[in-house]
Design an enzyme around this catalytic site. Structure first.
Site, short mmCIF file in Angstrom:
data_model
loop_
_atom_site.label_atom_id
_atom_site.label_comp_id
_atom_site.label_asym_id
_atom_site.label_seq_id
_atom_site.Cartn_x
_atom_site.Cartn_y
_atom_site.Cartn_z
N LYS A 190 30.36 30.32 44.06
CA LYS A 190 29.92 29.69 42.87
C LYS A 190 30.98 28.69 42.40
O LYS A 190 32.15 29.45 42.03
CB LYS A 190 29.30 30.78 41.69
CG LYS A 190 28.54 30.20 40.62
CD LYS A 190 28.65 29.04 39.98
CE LYS A 190 29.57 29.49 38.62
NZ LYS A 190 30.19 28.21 37.94
N GLU A 265 41.98 36.80 40.53
CA GLU A 265 43.31 36.10 40.37
C GLU A 265 43.08 35.21 38.97
O GLU A 265 42.53 34.20 38.64
CB GLU A 265 43.45 35.13 41.47
CG GLU A 265 44.89 34.62 41.76
CD GLU A 265 44.99 33.12 41.10
OE1 GLU A 265 45.69 33.01 40.24
OE2 GLU A 265 44.74 32.23 42.12
N CYS A 299 47.44 28.19 37.18
CA CYS A 299 47.74 29.49 36.49
C CYS A 299 49.43 29.98 36.80
O CYS A 299 49.94 30.79 36.01
CB CYS A 299 46.92 30.49 37.21
SG CYS A 299 46.77 30.34 39.09
N GLU A 396 48.35 31.35 27.22
CA GLU A 396 48.41 30.06 28.27
C GLU A 396 47.69 29.15 27.73
O GLU A 396 46.53 28.80 27.25
CB GLU A 396 47.29 30.78 29.39
CG GLU A 396 47.51 29.96 30.74
CD GLU A 396 46.58 30.65 31.86
OE1 GLU A 396 45.41 31.25 31.62
OE2 GLU A 396 47.04 30.29 33.01
P1 ADP Z 1 38.39 28.20 32.59
O1 ADP Z 1 38.87 28.99 31.39
O2 ADP Z 1 39.73 28.00 33.41
O3 ADP Z 1 37.45 27.03 32.53
P2 ADP Z 1 36.64 30.02 33.57
O4 ADP Z 1 37.26 31.32 33.59
O5 ADP Z 1 35.87 29.83 32.40
O6 ADP Z 1 37.88 29.10 33.75
O7 ADP Z 1 35.81 29.84 34.68
C1 ADP Z 1 36.06 29.99 36.07
C2 ADP Z 1 34.70 30.19 36.84
O8 ADP Z 1 34.07 31.19 36.17
C3 ADP Z 1 33.86 28.92 37.08
O9 ADP Z 1 33.29 28.85 37.86
C4 ADP Z 1 32.81 29.40 35.64
O10 ADP Z 1 31.46 28.75 35.86
C5 ADP Z 1 32.85 30.81 36.11
N1 ADP Z 1 32.31 31.69 34.90
C6 ADP Z 1 32.56 31.46 33.55
N2 ADP Z 1 31.78 32.72 32.78
C7 ADP Z 1 31.55 33.22 33.58
C8 ADP Z 1 30.89 34.59 33.31
N3 ADP Z 1 30.48 35.07 32.36
N4 ADP Z 1 30.25 35.41 34.52
C9 ADP Z 1 30.59 34.77 35.68
N5 ADP Z 1 31.09 33.57 35.88
C10 ADP Z 1 31.61 32.91 35.03
#
Ligand code: ADP
Length: 494
Positions: A190, A265, A299, A396
């Site tokens: 994904k 990670e 990161c 961060e």
């Molecule tokens: P950032 O804050 O750096 O945008 P995220 O942690 O929000 O990073 O997103 C990293 C990945 O996690 C993306 O592919 C995002 O679609 C996915 N993601 C965000 N929320 C969820 C969730 N509740 N469950 C699973 N995957 C998620």
């Protein structure tokens, strides 16, 4: 500005669908979402919006492929050659992939070409070798009641869900896919909703390399829907996630249903420590690179800069001088050294941290604000007058903002400050005193310590975090643990 190549224009014009069981398909809902170029905020493509039902189809395809003779019976040597071929094809299409990365993420084309694409190919080439080199062992055992021959087999953990972020879209896909493939797993990937394009092109490359149907399935869509469905899916054996610590926690909760294995990670707030005996011709540009590479959207960014008092002004002003000469612009312009942040959300988040810093008394000695006009540009910024408890020191920021703070000497207090974080991903130390360098490296609670360098990555080196920076390691031999089950077989040979 460089014009887009005809190949990239052709790719952008094609429908962006989901890769399920070796075929490109629209989302079950028929829905698409828009992807924007962060340098202009203009929509560049429509991409299929995968959701729960699409994840379910992809997981079933991966489950079927796991047991298929095309994959399960492929020899390690053939698997290794296939993975190597993927690395070769990434290099063959390097310019195209770098263009897509620049367009979608905002990073300079030159950086995407030299770093993201090259390291992605390295990852497949490095992991290809493990396909034939990882094996179980025979173990002499002392159990009574028989004469035993015991050995272990290293088997694929099974169907793996992989969720990746937008800061290095292609490279994060490579970090995740290559080790899972070498161990014989099948995958549902994904990708981040902000930056799906290069992974979709990688999907085409996987098919061109000859990967059997269903071994890698790629679903584009949102985190709260597609991502959450993947993390919770009962037929997924393991979830590997790279992203924010906040979402990492949600992944752990979602994975609890079937107790799938989890590796994470996550975030960082890495200390970068410069001692007064350091070679400042190396350390000053090194400290700038540590924070400004990829616009601070790393990161492992060296976002807390601790500098020995005697050289504090020279170092902070030196980093500020470099920052003030960094040329911001569209990543496809060959003159550009730093592009925009990836999205409006990130732009607002970084600007919010700058405001919070100013309210708490910090001062910018360069940059310090957004750039007016189209696109999500924030000036590279050095903040001083900061103290350990400020939000800008504890949280961060994920943008081109470094907080520089002086320290009096290398003592317990410095180590405590460096370790005073919920994170423990990386750290830097700059000194000519090799004993001090080792002493500090040993005491820092972080998965990576760089001495007289920063952000040196290699497919052979493990990378990951202590504390809330994650579980498990990416890359190197260490990542293979994430994707294998050790099976002990004992035979009574009489
Ligand atoms: P950032 O804050 O750096 O945008 P995220 O942690 O929000 O990073 O997103 C990293 C990945 O996690 C993306 O592919 C995002 O679609 C996915 N993601 C965000 N929320 C969820 C969730 N509740 N469950 C699973 N995957 C998620």
């Amino acid at each position: 500005m460089n014009a887009l190549s005809p190949k990239t224009i052709e790719f952008i014009a094609k429908p962006k669908q989901l890769l399920i069981n070796g075929r490109w398909e629209a989302a079950v809902s028929g829905k698409n979402f828009s992807v924007t170029n962060p340098a202009s905020a203009e929509v560049i493509a429509q991409v299929a919006e995968g959701d729960k039902e699409d994840i379910d189809k992809a997981v079933k395809a991966a489950r079927q492929a796991l047991e298929s003779s095309a994959w399960a019976a492929m020899t390690p040597s053939d698997r290794g050659k296939l993975i190597w071929r993927i690395g070769d094809l990434i290099l063959k299409y390097a310019d195209e992939l770098a263009e897509l990365e620049s367009l979608d993420n905002g990073k300079p084309f030159t950086v995407a070409r030299a770093a993201d694409v090259a390291l992605s190919a390295d990852m497949f080439h490095y992991m290809a070798g493990w396909a034939t080199k990882r094996h179980g062992i025979t173990i002499p055992i002392s159990a009574s009641g028989g004469n035993y021959h015991s050995y272990t087999r290293l088997e694929p953990v099974g169907v793996v869900g992989q969720i990746i972020p937008w800061n290095f879209p292609l490279l994060m896909a490579a970090w995740k896919l290559a080790p899972a493939l070498t161990t014989g797993c099948t995958i549902v990937l994904k990708v981040a909703e902000e930056t799906p394009l290069s992974a979709l092109r990688l999907g085409e490359i996987l098919l061109e390399a000859g990967l059997p149907d269903g071994v890698v399935n790629i679903v584009t869509g949102f985190g709260e829907t597609a991502g959450a469905a993947l993390a919770a899916h009962p037929m997924v054996d393991k979830i590997a996630f790279t992203g924010s610590t906040e979402v990492g926690r949600l992944i752990v909760k979602a994975a609890a249903g079937n107790l799938k294995k989890v590796s994470l990670e996550l975030g960082g707030k890495s200390p970068n420590i410069i001692l007064k005996d350091a070679d400042l011709e190396l350390a000053i540009p090194g400290a700038a690179h540590a924070i400004f590479f990829n616009h601070g959207q790393c990161c492992n960014a060296g976002s807390r800069l601790y500098v020995e008092q005697a050289i504090f002004d020279e170092v902070s002003e030196g980093v500020a001088e470099i920052a003030s000469h960094i040329k911001l612009g569209n990543g496809l312009d060959p003159q550009t050294q730093m592009g925009p942040l990836v999205s409006n959300t990130q732009f607002n988040r970084v600007c919010g941290y700058l405001d919070s810093g100013y309210q708490e008394g910090a001062k910018a000695i360069c940059g310090g604000k957004k750039r007016e006009g189209a696109g999500y540009f924030v000036e590279p910024t050095v903040l001083v007058n900061a103290s350990q408890q400020m939000k800008i020191v504890q949280e961060e920021i994920f943008g081109p903002v470094v907080v520089a703070m002086p320290f009096n000497e290398v003592d317990e207090q410095l180590i405590q400050k460096a370790n005073d974080s919920i994170y423990g991903l990386a750290a830097g130390v700059w000194t000519r005193d090799i004993s001090k360098a080792h002493q500090i490296a040993n005491r820092i609670k972080a998965g990576t310590v760089w001495i007289n360098c920063y952000s040196v990555f290699d497919a052979a080196l493990p990378f990951g975090g202590y504390k809330q920076s994650g579980w498990g390691r990416e890359m190197g031999a260490a990542v293979l643990e994430n994707y294998t089950e050790a099976k002990a077989v004992t035979i009574n040979i009489g």
